[in-house]
Design a protein around this motif. Structure first.
Motif, PDB file in Angstrom:
ATOM      1  N   LYS A  17    -136.110 -35.776  -0.941  1.00 50.92           N
ATOM      2  CA  LYS A  17    -136.121 -34.474  -1.589  1.00 50.92           C
ATOM      3  C   LYS A  17    -134.686 -34.049  -1.851  1.00 50.92           C
ATOM      4  O   LYS A  17    -133.809 -34.236  -1.008  1.00 50.92           O
ATOM      5  N   LEU A  19    -132.003 -30.962  -3.731  1.00 49.01           N
ATOM      6  CA  LEU A  19    -131.806 -29.599  -4.218  1.00 49.01           C
ATOM      7  C   LEU A  19    -130.569 -29.556  -5.094  1.00 49.01           C
ATOM      8  O   LEU A  19    -129.493 -30.009  -4.683  1.00 49.01           O
ATOM      9  N   TYR A  44    -137.406 -32.516  -8.195  1.00 51.24           N
ATOM     10  CA  TYR A  44    -136.417 -31.950  -7.296  1.00 51.24           C
ATOM     11  C   TYR A  44    -136.373 -30.432  -7.503  1.00 51.24           C
ATOM     12  O   TYR A  44    -136.875 -29.910  -8.501  1.00 51.24           O
ATOM     13  N   TYR A  93    -134.472 -30.776   2.584  1.00 43.40           N
ATOM     14  CA  TYR A  93    -133.873 -31.599   1.533  1.00 43.40           C
ATOM     15  C   TYR A  93    -133.010 -32.703   2.139  1.00 43.40           C
ATOM     16  O   TYR A  93    -132.238 -32.476   3.070  1.00 43.40           O
ATOM     17  N   ARG A 185    -128.109 -34.550   4.122  1.00 39.94           N
ATOM     18  CA  ARG A 185    -128.494 -33.451   5.006  1.00 39.94           C
ATOM     19  C   ARG A 185    -127.532 -33.336   6.191  1.00 39.94           C
ATOM     20  O   ARG A 185    -127.080 -32.246   6.546  1.00 39.94           O
TER      21      ARG A 185
END
Length: 288
Positions: A17, A19, A44, A93, A185
């Motif tokens: 995922k 962002l 996304y 994300y 992340r």
């Protein structure tokens, strides 16, 4: 009998995922539209920080209701990021794209980009800049190398740079620029703490991002050449550009903002040095 579904054959990237977060103004809606579609087409998430206070002007875009809109007049992406991208909030994300609004993405694919980050083991990256079409290229390490997929260092024998295989840090290696960084992340959890709440322009952050690389910054930080962008150099909140056609009032405002940014840079350096002095147990992992 073992059942195998089509999901088992999905690329690993399909489970990632991402962002895309940008500080935007209505004057750049057309360019942001192109950028946002690239990410939305891959499912996304897009988050827009409206620094001019104009949200209604974006309603005409068919994807507007799918994006997250946050409004605070005259603020920067680093100001927004510190307040709205807390690591706990964006923990779902795998990758955070914290980009400027003036990037041309004709030759950029976010899915392929993430594939490269994963396969190369990169934690902090930026897309390379097209040297033929980009303006405001300030650092050679950001320029696209047409012969490689990724590069992690630049070679420059000028006395002011002296970048070689022996170089261990910015701006020769372990460094990306603040206009289009991408964070894993884990890296973002660290970078968020580096951002100073009151230093809204983020000057000085780029030189310290390597400390968040989850390892050797010369290996974990890189510029991705095969997925590259154009930096159009359009001014927002005091950024560099051609000032010949700007009214005097705009010039005065941008001069003020650049002076503020320079002052913030000095404050950031002072705080870093103070923290180093006061922490007796901290050892610089990159101290030669």
């Amino acid at each position: 009998m073992i059942r195998v579904s089509s999901r088992d054959f999905l690329n690993k990237n399909d489970r990632h995922k991402a962002l895309l977060a940008m500080a935007v103004g209505i004057s750049q809606m057309q360019n942001v539209d192109v950028m946002a579609r690239k990410f939305l087409n891959e499912s996304y998430t897009v988050m827009l920080f409206h620094y001019d206070g104009n949200v209604d002007g974006w309603r005409s875009l068919e994807w507007s209701d799918k994006a997250i809109h946050i409004v605070a007049p005259n603020q920067t992406k680093w100001w927004f990021a510190k307040r709205f991208l807390h690591p706990s909030v964006v923990a779902i994300y795998d990758f955070i794209f914290l980009w400027d609004e003036d990037l041309g993405v004709e030759n950029f694919d976010p899915r392929r980009y993430i594939d490269i980050m994963v396969s190369e083991g990169l934690e902090i990256t930026q897309p390379a800049l097209d040297p033929d079409l980009s303006t405001d290229i300030h650092h050679r390490i950001t320029i696209r190398n047409k012969m490689t997929k990724v590069h992690r260092r630049v070679y420059d024998n000028r006395s002011s740079m002296n970048c070689s295989d022996d170089s261990k840090g910015p701006p020769c290696t372990g460094w990306v620029e603040g206009m289009a960084p991408v964070f894993s992340r884990a890296a973002w959890k660290c970078v968020w703490h580096l951002i100073q709440n009151d230093l809204i322009h983020g000057w000085g952050l780029d030189m310290k991002l390597g400390y968040c690389a989850q390892g050797d910054r010369a290996e974990k930080v890189g510029v991705i050449d095969s997925e590259y962008v154009v930096h159009q150099g359009i001014p927002s909140l005091g950024g560099p550009s051609d000032t010949s056609k700007l009214p005097r009032r705009s010039l005065d405002l941008r001069t003020h903002i650049r002076r503020q940014s320079s002052a913030e840079l000095e404050k950031f350096k002072e705080r870093w040095e103070k923290a180093v002095r006061e922490d007796d147990e901290w050892m610089d992992p990159f101290d030669a």
